[in-house]
Enzyme design. Sequence first.
Site, PDB file in Angstrom:
ATOM      1  N   CYS A  69       0.739  -1.242  -0.007  1.00  0.00           N
ATOM      2  CA  CYS A  69       0.158  -0.146  -0.014  1.00  0.00           C
ATOM      3  C   CYS A  69       0.719   1.287  -0.040  1.00  0.00           C
ATOM      4  O   CYS A  69       1.798   1.434   1.027  1.00  0.00           O
ATOM      5  CB  CYS A  69      -0.957   0.002   1.223  1.00  0.00           C
ATOM      6  SG  CYS A  69      -2.058   1.621   1.309  1.00  0.00           S
ATOM      7  N   HIS A 135      -4.145   1.052   8.317  1.00  0.00           N
ATOM      8  CA  HIS A 135      -4.702   0.576   6.991  1.00  0.00           C
ATOM      9  C   HIS A 135      -6.147  -0.322   7.036  1.00  0.00           C
ATOM     10  O   HIS A 135      -6.725  -0.242   6.238  1.00  0.00           O
ATOM     11  CB  HIS A 135      -3.610  -0.491   6.245  1.00  0.00           C
ATOM     12  CG  HIS A 135      -4.019  -0.934   4.939  1.00  0.00           C
ATOM     13  ND1 HIS A 135      -3.704  -0.275   3.866  1.00  0.00           N
ATOM     14  CD2 HIS A 135      -4.783  -2.185   4.459  1.00  0.00           C
ATOM     15  CE1 HIS A 135      -4.305  -1.001   2.889  1.00  0.00           C
ATOM     16  NE2 HIS A 135      -4.736  -1.987   3.088  1.00  0.00           N
ATOM     17  N   HIS A 186      -6.583   1.654   1.426  1.00  0.00           N
ATOM     18  CA  HIS A 186      -6.259   2.670   2.797  1.00  0.00           C
ATOM     19  C   HIS A 186      -7.464   3.707   2.890  1.00  0.00           C
ATOM     20  O   HIS A 186      -7.885   4.557   2.081  1.00  0.00           O
ATOM     21  CB  HIS A 186      -4.854   3.293   2.583  1.00  0.00           C
ATOM     22  CG  HIS A 186      -4.294   3.513   3.831  1.00  0.00           C
ATOM     23  ND1 HIS A 186      -3.280   3.133   4.360  1.00  0.00           N
ATOM     24  CD2 HIS A 186      -4.646   4.757   4.571  1.00  0.00           C
ATOM     25  CE1 HIS A 186      -3.195   3.704   5.534  1.00  0.00           C
ATOM     26  NE2 HIS A 186      -3.434   4.877   5.438  1.00  0.00           N
ATOM     27  N   HIS A 188      -8.841   6.891   2.842  1.00  0.00           N
ATOM     28  CA  HIS A 188      -8.321   8.209   2.230  1.00  0.00           C
ATOM     29  C   HIS A 188      -9.303   8.763   1.411  1.00  0.00           C
ATOM     30  O   HIS A 188     -10.474   8.189   1.180  1.00  0.00           O
ATOM     31  CB  HIS A 188      -7.116   7.800   1.459  1.00  0.00           C
ATOM     32  CG  HIS A 188      -7.361   7.118   0.053  1.00  0.00           C
ATOM     33  ND1 HIS A 188      -7.704   5.844  -0.065  1.00  0.00           N
ATOM     34  CD2 HIS A 188      -7.361   7.807  -1.053  1.00  0.00           C
ATOM     35  CE1 HIS A 188      -8.107   5.733  -1.083  1.00  0.00           C
ATOM     36  NE2 HIS A 188      -7.943   6.836  -2.105  1.00  0.00           N
TER      37      HIS A 188
END
Length: 364
Positions: A69, A135, A186, A188
Amino acid sequence: MHRTEGRLADGREIFFYDDAPTDRTIRDERPRTPRTSGSELRYDPLLREWVSIAAARQDRTHLPSTDQCPLCPSTPQRQTEIPESSYDVAVFENRFPSFHGDLAAPTPDVSPDALSGEHRPGGGRCEVICFTSDHTTSLSGLPVERMRTLVDAWADRTRELLALDSVEQVYCFENRGEDIGVTLHHPHGQIYGYPFMTPRTRTMLDSARDYRDRTGRNLYADVLEAERSAVERVVLENEGWTAFVPAWARWPVEVHLYPREHVETLDGLEDAQRDQLAEIYRELLIRCDGIYDMSLPYISGWHQAPSSAESGLHRLHLQLFSPRRTATKLKYLAGSESGMGVFVNDVAPEQIAARLRAPVGSVA
């Protein structure tokens, strides 16, 4: 607000927003590689809209494994986009931007003979905003304190991007879930600095202007009061904010979140309003995850006034929507929606509002 800024190896800016004061020495040890080339704007004369051509995005990272990631913190063994061992909220320029360039926003005047689409160099800016270094969690799983830090980060980036000559409007949004088309798991979101006023905003401002000219009143304020008076579609309220399912909802799950006082952009929110927003938004996301007892795929974004908008006309508000119409079925934008822009909603807004009002865990 506790902010630290720095540069990545290729020159892109990065910002850290921490819940508490934190000493950071930002050092990206990756090789210095060339930055992705900018986008190009092309004009659609039929719809009178700009389209961004950003071919470099074809090579962007797509659903990497957890150990690869790019949004997780860096380690001695692997350097990522985040050159720190941990962080609270991090914002950096997107490596694969949809809009990129330092040229001023395009004027609305387009050559009348540009029938094949007028071409202009790209402008604007795209940023990635990471909500946490963890994560495995989600925005709804973060504490109110982190949500408050996120609100400050949104507001700060809005202020700075609107100050750029190449940015006309700022859109802070989150795409969540593979059903939406995310390419990174992730937690975001993204922040787009558009080099023009978006079509949706242009239409809303035209409606607000017509309404004001007819009634002398603000359209957004009256929509909010009408929904609060109707009661049946209100989901959550606190002193500063109201969340409701609009009567005209296009999506199976759609919620709008309005400030009770007139504010046009996120950076115009006072401290008390930001505190109240952090609380109600977290609760709203928790309820959205409870509606089908699953992680709801959604798009959630802030509609803010463009730089050129007439003062007092636009009103800040959030729109959250999901294509999931049942726990096992998606709403696809097929012929009518995709071809003609006419939505057909399979779920009554009042039904969704009732489900969102129900205590989490009680929805069957």
